[in-house]
Design an enzyme around this catalytic site. Structure first.
Site, PDB file in Angstrom:
ATOM      1  N   PHE A 223       0.868  -0.856   0.157  1.00 45.89           N
ATOM      2  CA  PHE A 223       0.259  -0.079  -0.022  1.00 45.89           C
ATOM      3  C   PHE A 223       0.652   0.856   0.245  1.00 45.89           C
ATOM      4  CE2 PHE A 223       0.001   2.261   3.787  1.00 45.89           C
ATOM      5  CZ  PHE A 223       0.844   1.748   5.221  1.00 45.89           C
ATOM      6  N   LYS A 224       2.569   1.179   0.861  1.00 43.83           N
ATOM      7  CA  LYS A 224       2.791   2.396  -0.107  1.00 43.83           C
ATOM      8  C   LYS A 224       2.824   2.987  -1.250  1.00 43.83           C
ATOM      9  CE  LYS A 224       5.352   1.334   4.713  1.00 43.83           C
ATOM     10  NZ  LYS A 224       4.952   0.234   5.244  1.00 43.83           N
TER      11      LYS A 224
END
Ligand SMILES: *Cc1c(COP(=O)(O)O)cnc(C)c1O
Length: 470
Positions: free
Chosen positions: A112-113
């Site tokens: 998700f980064k």
């Protein structure tokens, strides 16, 4: 929108001023002077927006000193099917009625980064170009942050990246994602040591103010405010996808480490998104679970940090947590400073003895839980068996704890924070076979790799950077 420091001293700055900064000069973190509040009409108007437009509408509240047309164009260039695999960017996957996964991990590095980092890549380039500056980003990574930063900043004008990683400690997949990058502005330094040694070198380099100024050293670590802001967007997206109208509250379950992801959910709630519960999940490193159960915040020493099968959550202190406490004490910088002094003097603080604890328990929306290696294996197996979906070990921490906090009639949205392909060994242990790999990632471990192997020596790292900085 003006920003102040959680410790009360820094003067009001704009979004562009704090974009490239780490800690405020008084040692605190940048926070908005007040939260934007959405009217019901505004919330209704946002419900059907596509991701890039939704991102623009959310982020512009926090970045009102950034030229609007430029920000809109950046959101449209960042959040595309080409970069994130689907036009929804974070599609909702329904497991059963009122139980969902929010797929946040379909960006270039499968965690998700990427969602925040890809935006930062464009924002940095734009600001540096406008101000005629260059930046040398120095960071330490245990895996996901480093590769997300490198893939977002590769080829960007005015930026070079110096990323320290612990030699031999990342998964083979994570290592390949970083070391096989062949880009003139990306420098991988494999440090003989563990993640904390890398972090200490970064701190030591940053402590040399002269060096830092001379070489325009910057950071993209988890306290970067723009990362938090970019993450607020998918809470809106997930909420709208899981509900039929803005009258229905929904809850989120979030695998947590540095408290950046779930804090973005808290910001969305403060803006007026109908978020019911924020379910914070930890692994065996349960500093945050302990806080939300007892009111005691007791950061651990590096030596007390367990190495687990959800390694991106192996943290001993949660850097974004100070932003939450600042809000809980109504922006009282002196109180924040006093609480953090307690950490220095006594190893922690106990908020349950303060009048603000009631607010945490009754109004904040937070509940928490922890899980173990055995829980992760069991959850991965169960989700595969019941729903035919393979989840990664971090997501499994979130699902395990999220399911325990489900309430009848309310959607529970579990954030998927990485794809299982990144953590093959644990998936094989759970399911007896590796997870499917997305197209383009077959055999990445076999690609040629390069990195500079160095001792954990700040002076050596400084010399390396000085010879290559932009
Ligand atoms: C970084 C990370 C986390 C923890 O997120 P925080 O914002 O640090 O709380 C969880 N899962 C994965 C896969 C990560 O990369």
């Amino acid at each position: 929108m003006k920003y102040v420091s959680t410790r009360g001293h820094a003067a009001g700055q704009g979004f562009t001023d704090i974009l490239l900064e780490g800690l405020a000069p008084d040692g605190g973190l940048a926070v908005p002077e007040q939260w934007p509040r959405l009217t019901r009409a505004k919330l209704d108007a946002m419900r059907d927006l596509a991701y890039p437009q939704l991102a623009f509408e959310v982020i512009r509240f926090f970045a009102d000193d950034f030229p609007g047309a430029g920000l809109k164009a950046i959101c449209e260039r960042t959040y595309t099917k080409e970069v994130f695999g689907t036009p929804e960017v974070t599609p909702l996957v329904t497991l059963e009625e009122n139980l969902h996964l929010l797929a946040c991990s379909n960006g270039p590095t499968l965690a998700f980064k990427d969602i925040a980092m890809q935006l930062i890549g464009h924002l940095f380039e734009s600001v540096l170009e406008r101000q005629g500056r260059t930046l040398n980003v120095l960071g330490a990574t245990s895996g996901d942050t480093g590769s997300a930063a490198e893939h977002a900043l590769k080829g960007r004008k005015g930026v070079r990246v110096f990323m320290l990683s612990p030699r031999g400690r990342m998964s083979p997949f994570q290592r390949a994602q970083m070391y096989s990058l062949d880009e003139p502005n990306i420098f991988n330094i494999a440090v003989e040591g563990v993640f904390d040694d890398c972090q200490d070198v970064v701190k030591a380099v940053n402590a040399d103010a002269g060096f830092k100024a001379r070489h325009a050293i910057g950071a993209v670590n988890s306290i970067n405010w723009a990362r938090v802001v970019a993450q607020v967007v998918y809470y809106f997206k997930g909420y709208f996808a899981a509900t039929r109208s803005n009258d229905e509250p929904a809850s989120f379950a979030v695998p947590s480490g540095n408290f950046g992801n779930i804090f973005a959910g808290y910001v969305a709630r403060r803006m007026g998104l109908p978020v019911r519960r924020l379910v914070l999940a930890t692994n065996e490193n349960d500093v945050l679970d302990e806080f939300f159960r007892t009111g005691r915040y007791r950061p651990r020493r590096a030596a007390e940090t367990h190495e687990t099968s959800s390694p991106s959550m192996d943290i001993s202190k949660a850097s974004n947590f100070e932003r939450f406490i600042w809000d809980v004490v109504d922006g009282d910088g002196d109180k924040v400073r006093w609480l953090w002094a307690q950490i220095g003097e006594k190893g922690g603080f106990d908020l349950s003895r303060e009048k603000e604890w009631e607010k945490v328990e009754e109004d904040s929306g937070f509940v928490s839980g922890r899980s173990t290696h055995a829980d992760r294996l069991e959850t991965i197996r169960r989700v595969k068996r019941d729903y035919g979906v393979v989840i990664d070990p971090h997501t499994a921490d979130g699902v395990k704890v999220g399911v325990r906090h489900r309430e009848r009639g309310h959607p529970m949205i579990c954030l998927e924070t990485a794809l299982p392909a990144k953590f093959e060994a644990t998936i094989v242990e759970a399911l007896g076979e590796p997870a499917p790999r997305p197209p383009g990632f077959e055999g990445i471990e076999d690609r040629p790799q390069r990195c500079e192997v160095m001792r954990a020596d700040p002076e050596a790292v400084k010399a390396y950077i000085a010879a290559r900085a932009g």
